[in-house]
Design an enzyme around this catalytic site. Sequence first.
Site, short mmCIF file in Angstrom:
data_model
loop_
_atom_site.label_atom_id
_atom_site.label_comp_id
_atom_site.label_asym_id
_atom_site.label_seq_id
_atom_site.Cartn_x
_atom_site.Cartn_y
_atom_site.Cartn_z
CB SER B 150 -10.58 15.33 -1.12
OG SER B 150 -9.63 14.31 -1.30
NE ARG B 220 1.74 18.78 0.38
CZ ARG B 220 0.45 18.98 0.50
NH1 ARG B 220 -0.36 17.96 0.70
NH2 ARG B 220 -0.06 20.19 0.44
CG ASP B 320 -10.15 14.98 -9.11
OD1 ASP B 320 -9.08 14.33 -9.01
OD2 ASP B 320 -10.93 15.15 -8.14
CG HIS B 353 -8.10 15.85 -5.78
ND1 HIS B 353 -9.36 15.27 -5.80
CD2 HIS B 353 -7.71 15.84 -4.48
CE1 HIS B 353 -9.70 14.93 -4.56
NE2 HIS B 353 -8.71 15.26 -3.75
CG ASP B 354 -4.70 21.12 -5.37
OD1 ASP B 354 -5.04 20.33 -4.46
OD2 ASP B 354 -3.58 21.65 -5.43
#
Lengths: 379, 379
Positions: B150, B220, B320, B353-354
């Site tokens: 990222s 968040r 992602d 994405h994680d």
Amino acid sequence: MSELNLSRNTIHFAEPLPLQSGAILPNYDLVIETYGKLNAAKSNAVLICHALNASHHVAGPNPDNTSDIGWWDNMVGPGKPVNTDHFFVIGVNNLGSCFGSTGPMSINPATNTFYGADFPVITVEDWVNTQARLADKLGIRRFAAVMGGSLGGMQAIAWAIHFPKRIGHCIAVASTPKLSAQNIAFNEVARNAILSDPDFHGGNYYAHGVVPKSGLRLARMVGHITYLSDDDMAKKFGRELQRSAGASPEYRFSFDVEFEVESYLRHQGEKFSTYFDANTYLLITRALDYFDPARRSEGSLSRALAEVQAKFLVISFVTDWRFPPNRSREIVEALLVNKSTVTYAEIDAPHGHDAFLLDDARYHNLIRSYFQAMDEAKV
Amino acid sequence: MSELNLSRNTIHFAEPLPLQSGAILPNYDLVIETYGKLNAAKSNAVLICHALNASHHVAGPNPDNTSDIGWWDNMVGPGKPVNTDHFFVIGVNNLGSCFGSTGPMSINPATNTFYGADFPVITVEDWVNTQARLADKLGIRRFAAVMGGSLGGMQAIAWAIHFPKRIGHCIAVASTPKLSAQNIAFNEVARNAILSDPDFHGGNYYAHGVVPKSGLRLARMVGHITYLSDDDMAKKFGRELQRSAGASPEYRFSFDVEFEVESYLRHQGEKFSTYFDANTYLLITRALDYFDPARRSEGSLSRALAEVQAKFLVISFVTDWRFPPNRSREIVEALLVNKSTVTYAEIDAPHGHDAFLLDDARYHNLIRSYFQAMDEAKV
């Protein structure tokens, strides 16, 4: 005839309304607009259901403010796809909304003050019940069609399920049989923005003379991102810097507006916060979350749709990532299992979820042909 | 050897640091952790760059709190894909962060109080400059590899561009050559949540003894949605109601937590707001927005990458949607135009994405093989 023939009315319902939550609303008003003329047989009525931030004002200039054109004016009117020369179209402001129908900003007869946070949680099925009562008042036994985009499409689907004999055609555009976890998550962020705004005062901000504007702004900003496609945003804004003519094209290195897309989002948020009610935002997003007709039949959508008699027109947009085509296909597949009649179109429009509001020739021609066929069949 | 050999140090830099914004930081500290041993030739050093909310603490148990395991512990350690039996790995907490390196929570020598909102805006290139100075201090002329996921991948790319002779391999996982309008839009919502929190006090909340927790929570929550894939969220939470055992499976009709996904998001937001600094959140999201190496070469990424000498390993994940595979392919294509050496893999992992942080055998085996080949070639 070729006039829009707009008429606006506030209709009072004195009979208590039992809600899905178990609460009972003692009485309520619904604001409606109608366009065109109801025929003698009362067989040409089309109900248009609105989504999150719209209202009864579907078409034409607002009589109170002629620069305020109805939210689906490109779809509804004389000679338009939903042709008011042939159909009598009804736009109704939903219960809980902030545009005239009874909602959190109305006076609670039990307390003689604003409902505020005491306004009961409303579901799509509750809305449909109020719309059926409205039809009763207007003497409309059966709608030629019930039609909507997004949350409006959910209402059309609920109509087909709960009043199978009272709806000829169900037209659900850019809709879904239920929200995904991601959809709920975005709603939850928006609600939290409102709930955590110190000006929210537990929903009773009217009494404090304030509005949770910053919460509403954030809610709208995050919502707005989900209405546009990634590509559409890229084409509209890209990474263009927000600069007046002749200003330096260099980065400013600050947290103020730097990119065009930031300016656009802030503007959308600000505009929204001046006209929309925060309690209504909570209510409507929750109605979205709760909609799940298959829930009553152990998750089987085809069983939930088993009794429908309406013919369906289902339309989705390829770039809609909020309610993408696969969500519409779930509806279509459940109908096919039941051998119901359904027409399905996937439109390759670039505008994401918002495409249902925009003028795309393929989309509009489809709706136009569908209504023409409906008219000729004298459904 | 087969020990992690974790060592943590705070390194002071007394030389002023000119920043891309034009500001100058008079002096600063960087906190680093190292693992494994630097060989005599100082040729086996690997720099690991962190993304938004991570730190220097890459692997192993935190010496101060052994239950706090490093954020890339599944990747870095003895016998792990980045094998610390062979490589000397450096984790560095970036300037502007809130985990020990100089940032908004540090004392500004000019005012003898917290930097707060006066901390200058930082770019990816600024970070890379501080990391090069760090390498100088450690006597490392050239990294065997600079690696990150990222935002960490952006730093690796900036290394390859700005210090072409000092980096053997550039490993960019789940990264992008620049943010899209949609990416910037999500950052803008998160920043606005912080900026509009009354406890933010224009960035000087330290002096008020408060923290803009509600802004951080919202930031968040919205960020977290973009880290997970839609499918992954559906699998993890679906539309499950958040209920204790034996509780009614019916809707509660309220705006409190109703669905599992809401509970999860609120928990993530709450946890984050207890350990992360709001000014740092602003700084790091802005560094993301500003990263755009092609900007200096009229939008041509291949020209921006013309001088790189590093071999590239680029990895993306199919699900992602934050930095999807097509963003990684832009990097690969620009490198191929230049006839640079690049290995590219698209991993069909379900975790959005994680995924770059998670243990997927295909992904880890690829990194493992790549580092083994690097080791054997004595690059």
